[in-house]
Design a protein around this motif. Structure first.
Motif, mmCIF file in Angstrom:
data_model
loop_
_atom_site.group_PDB
_atom_site.id
_atom_site.type_symbol
_atom_site.label_atom_id
_atom_site.label_comp_id
_atom_site.label_asym_id
_atom_site.label_seq_id
_atom_site.Cartn_x
_atom_site.Cartn_y
_atom_site.Cartn_z
ATOM 1 N N GLN A 282 0.863 -1.167 0.000
ATOM 2 C CA GLN A 282 0.000 0.000 0.000
ATOM 3 C C GLN A 282 0.903 1.221 0.000
ATOM 4 O OE1 GLN A 282 -2.218 0.739 3.617
ATOM 5 N NE2 GLN A 282 -4.071 1.117 2.415
ATOM 6 N N GLY A 283 0.757 2.054 -0.974
ATOM 7 C CA GLY A 283 1.607 3.239 -1.078
ATOM 8 C C GLY A 283 2.865 2.927 -1.873
ATOM 9 N N GLU B 128 0.285 -3.593 -6.198
ATOM 10 C CA GLU B 128 -0.117 -2.375 -5.498
ATOM 11 C C GLU B 128 -1.506 -2.572 -4.906
ATOM 12 O OE1 GLU B 128 -0.848 2.394 -6.312
ATOM 13 O OE2 GLU B 128 -0.025 1.134 -7.901
ATOM 14 N N LEU C 84 -5.551 2.141 -1.303
ATOM 15 C CA LEU C 84 -5.436 2.762 0.017
ATOM 16 C C LEU C 84 -6.640 2.451 0.897
ATOM 17 C CD1 LEU C 84 -3.961 6.237 -0.973
ATOM 18 C CD2 LEU C 84 -2.782 4.335 0.143
ATOM 19 N N TYR D 94 9.487 1.919 -1.116
ATOM 20 C CA TYR D 94 10.704 2.691 -0.892
ATOM 21 C C TYR D 94 11.930 1.830 -1.182
ATOM 22 C CZ TYR D 94 7.442 5.868 1.327
ATOM 23 O OH TYR D 94 6.391 6.714 1.559
ATOM 24 N N ALA E 206 0.831 -2.734 4.741
ATOM 25 C CA ALA E 206 -0.145 -1.639 4.756
ATOM 26 C C ALA E 206 0.351 -0.490 5.637
ATOM 27 C CB ALA E 206 -1.489 -2.143 5.278
ATOM 28 N N LEU E 207 -0.143 0.682 5.353
ATOM 29 C CA LEU E 207 0.198 1.856 6.137
ATOM 30 C C LEU E 207 -0.552 1.800 7.459
ATOM 31 C CD1 LEU E 207 -0.135 4.514 3.287
ATOM 32 C CD2 LEU E 207 1.976 3.529 4.194
ATOM 33 N N LEU E 208 0.096 2.240 8.532
ATOM 34 C CA LEU E 208 -0.551 2.308 9.826
ATOM 35 C C LEU E 208 -1.427 3.555 9.876
ATOM 36 C CD1 LEU E 208 2.417 1.373 12.183
ATOM 37 C CD2 LEU E 208 0.434 -0.036 11.595
ATOM 38 N N ARG F 36 -2.974 6.931 11.239
ATOM 39 C CA ARG F 36 -2.409 8.046 12.034
ATOM 40 C C ARG F 36 -3.374 8.389 13.151
ATOM 41 N NH1 ARG F 36 0.390 12.418 8.169
ATOM 42 N NH2 ARG F 36 2.417 11.673 8.776
#
Length: 148
Positions: free
Chosen positions: A96-97, A123, A126, A100, A143-145, A147
């Motif tokens: 996700q995202g 990919e 989101l 890097y 996955a993104l944590l 916020r």
């Protein structure tokens, strides 16, 4: 296939009990499998008495035709199993995202350390990062944590 294997072993042993022992099934199950094969073919393959088991003439002819075909089939299956063991195992990872440089380097190191594993990357949206995992389309999700 089980009927055929049972017939081949019975043709060697000429004894329902020993055939069952070799195949890890009961003597009664051996009898059922042979009877089922005979019904399917339409004639007797073995002559049974209380003291003796022998192949009928048709059973001997059937054995002569069947044995090479069975060996060939077993060879094909063993070859396929061998090739399957040597195929790279896919590892499907969803991200996700952005991927890097540190993540790309980690994936590269993993592939070097595990040459039998082929990593494919997908990919993830989101808004729904886990539906592909739940559906079995990927094996893992990064996955993104959220916020706070």
């Amino acid at each position: 296939m089980r009927e055929i294997e049972c017939f081949l072993v019975l043709a060697e042993e000429l004894h329902f009990g020993r055939t069952g022992e070799r195949l890890f099934i009961s003597q009664g199950r051996v009898s059922q499998l042979i009877s089922g094969l005979e019904r399917r073919i339409g004639t007797s393959l073995v002559a049974r008495t209380s003291r003796r088991v022998r192949l009928t003439e048709f059973g001997a002819e059937f054995l002569a035709s069947l044995a090479p075909a069975h060996r060939a089939l077993v060879g094909v299956i063993e070859d396929a199993q061998s090739r399957a063991r040597n195929m790279p195992t896919p590892l499907r990872v969803g991200f996700q995202g952005a991927i890097y440089d540190s993540i790309a380097a980690a994936v590269s190191r993993f592939e070097i350390q595990h040459p039998q594993t082929c990593v494919t990357i997908k990919e993830l949206p989101l808004g729904d990062p886990f539906s592909d995992v739940l559906a079995g389309r990927i094996d893992a999700a990064v996955a993104l944590l959220p916020r706070r």
